[in-house]
Design a protein around this motif. Structure first.
Motif, PDB file in Angstrom:
ATOM      1  N   SER A  62       0.828  -1.197   0.000  1.00  0.00           N
ATOM      2  CA  SER A  62       0.000   0.000   0.000  1.00  0.00           C
ATOM      3  C   SER A  62       0.865   1.249   0.000  1.00  0.00           C
ATOM      4  O   SER A  62       1.777   1.383   0.804  1.00  0.00           O
TER       5      SER A  62
ATOM      6  N   SER B  26       3.793  -0.262   7.795  1.00  0.00           N
ATOM      7  CA  SER B  26       2.447  -0.610   8.242  1.00  0.00           C
ATOM      8  C   SER B  26       2.519  -1.056   9.698  1.00  0.00           C
ATOM      9  O   SER B  26       3.603  -1.269  10.249  1.00  0.00           O
ATOM     10  N   THR B  39      -1.254  -6.894  16.327  1.00  0.00           N
ATOM     11  CA  THR B  39      -1.401  -5.582  15.696  1.00  0.00           C
ATOM     12  C   THR B  39      -2.026  -4.568  16.648  1.00  0.00           C
ATOM     13  O   THR B  39      -1.720  -3.384  16.582  1.00  0.00           O
ATOM     14  N   SER B  62      -3.790   3.457   5.182  1.00  0.00           N
ATOM     15  CA  SER B  62      -2.646   2.556   5.202  1.00  0.00           C
ATOM     16  C   SER B  62      -1.348   3.343   5.307  1.00  0.00           C
ATOM     17  O   SER B  62      -1.120   4.276   4.550  1.00  0.00           O
ATOM     18  N   ARG B  63      -0.529   2.943   6.219  1.00  0.00           N
ATOM     19  CA  ARG B  63       0.783   3.583   6.370  1.00  0.00           C
ATOM     20  C   ARG B  63       0.630   5.093   6.544  1.00  0.00           C
ATOM     21  O   ARG B  63       1.503   5.856   6.131  1.00  0.00           O
TER      22      ARG B  63
END
Lengths: 230, 230
Positions: A62, B26, B39, B62-63
């Motif tokens: 991503s 991430s 996570t 994302s990120r």
DNA sequence: ATTATACAAGAACATCTGTGCGGTGTCAAG
DNA sequence: CTTGACACCGCACAGATGTTCTTGTATAAT
């Protein structure tokens, strides 16, 4: 290199987005910003851009893309994309206008400094400077100041002084001078008055010195003082 | 600011990862790099880091995270993280070696300095500096010193001081401080002692100052002093 | 003991996001 | 006309990735 209007726009947007967010845009981000309705079209063009070495891409990741500045540089596009507050340089990309100055050692009262241009090779450290601030870098060298011995010249322990190698000085110039009778090197403003040398500290709260010219030898002219604090 | 070993590791990894890949890691990247199996634990700690203003985060993206250099600077962590491990890659060229620092005006006792990041546009002059010597150029600005008012800080008339814009300082750092009661800005070493601020000149032949903390406001941290003599 | 808080884990979930594939339109070469 | 390269579009799918929920542990305060 020919480049579609759309690809230019994409590059511009990527640069802008990264500048703004500190992370790269997603394919869909790019799409909506550049009026591309299909993600596959974005991908298609991104692939092209990657082939042209204008961006880099990590597959399956991503937002795994970044601008390839080396390639952009070659394509002459870097200038257009570099953000306002960001860096800037020559344009052709090859001519970086900085140079290196050797840090030859330490300067401290009581110790002589021996400076030869050939000593450049023995330098243990180099300082990178910018041409806009200095001229004739060949003749430059740097010294680290040790101790508070130069405080009368408003130069502190740890400062770096940059000197131009020369053995004569004009009146009023700040020089690194070796004083024979006191066995020390110091930074002072230099005035030759008859056969006497007057050395005036930069800091007016310290007294001037008067010495016979024969006892003073100039080791270089102080071009700059740099103090790094962090 | 207290900081878990784990969170330090996370910050270090993020810095390293960005340096390496040009895009942020991430949550799972961070997890596996810092030996965190879940996570949610990563997210938990990221949230804490964000609360401490050490990182910035865009939710649902994302990120979508980046280091908050301003906050890190104030926490005194920036030095450890900046360009630490990852080798300076020439090929990638993600960063040019130059940047420009705005010279916003003059600093002199008796005159306030007003510094906004937006003032970058009004700068009448720019200084080109080299990245090897400075970090986070975005937050830097420069001032010319007028008069001998800073001589107790071993800063002379005409010198250029480079500051990093911040309003808090760690003890011992040299800052540009506005002193309310005396209507002047000065460069001093900063020490917060209870509700008193101690300002120590860099030049030991000048006395220290003690002031109520309320009367002192920090305008920036002095990063460098440059004196040009020719 | 009880409660509160910080920290950690795992799994399920909901999005986000890149990829792949079929299809359209243009244009120049064969 | 046909072909093929090129640019483009939509859509469905799968993998990547952030979020949420439940549970557990440890420590300090009450």
């Amino acid at each position: 290199m020919k480049l579609t209007e759309r690809r230019k726009k994409m590059l511009a947007f990527i640069a802008e987005f990264v500048e703004e967010n500190n992370y790269p845009p997603s394919i869909r981000d790019i799409g909506s910003a550049c009026d591309i309705s299909s993600t596959s079209v974005v991908k298609y063009n991104l692939t092209k851009l990657e082939q042209d070495r204008l961006i880099k891409r990590d597959k399956e990741v991503s937002r795994g893309l970044s601008l390839d500045w080396a390639g952009l540089q070659e394509a002459g596009l870097a200038d257009d994309l570099a953000g306002a507050p960001a860096s800037h340089q020559g344009g052709d990309g090859s001519a970086f206008s900085f140079f290196q100055v050797p840090v030859l050692g330490y300067i401290a009262a009581g110790e002589p400094i021996q400076v030869e241009t050939t000593d450049h090779f023995t330098a243990d450290e180099w300082l990178e400077l910018n041409e806009t601030l200095y001229r004739n870098p060949d003749q430059l060298y740097a010294l680290r100041v040790q101790g508070d011995s130069m405080i009368d010249a408003s130069v502190l322990d740890g400062d770096i002084v940059i000197l131009r190698h020369q053995e004569r000085a004009e009146n009023g110039e700040m020089v690194a001078a070796w004083i024979d009778t006191q066995n020390e090197t110091t930074l002072k403003h230099f005035f030759l008055e008859g056969d006497q040398v007057r050395l005036r500290p930069a800091n007016p709260s310290y007294p001037e010195m008067f010495l016979p010219a024969a006892d003073v030898s100039v080791k270089g002219k102080v071009v700059s003082v740099i103090r790094q604090l962090e």
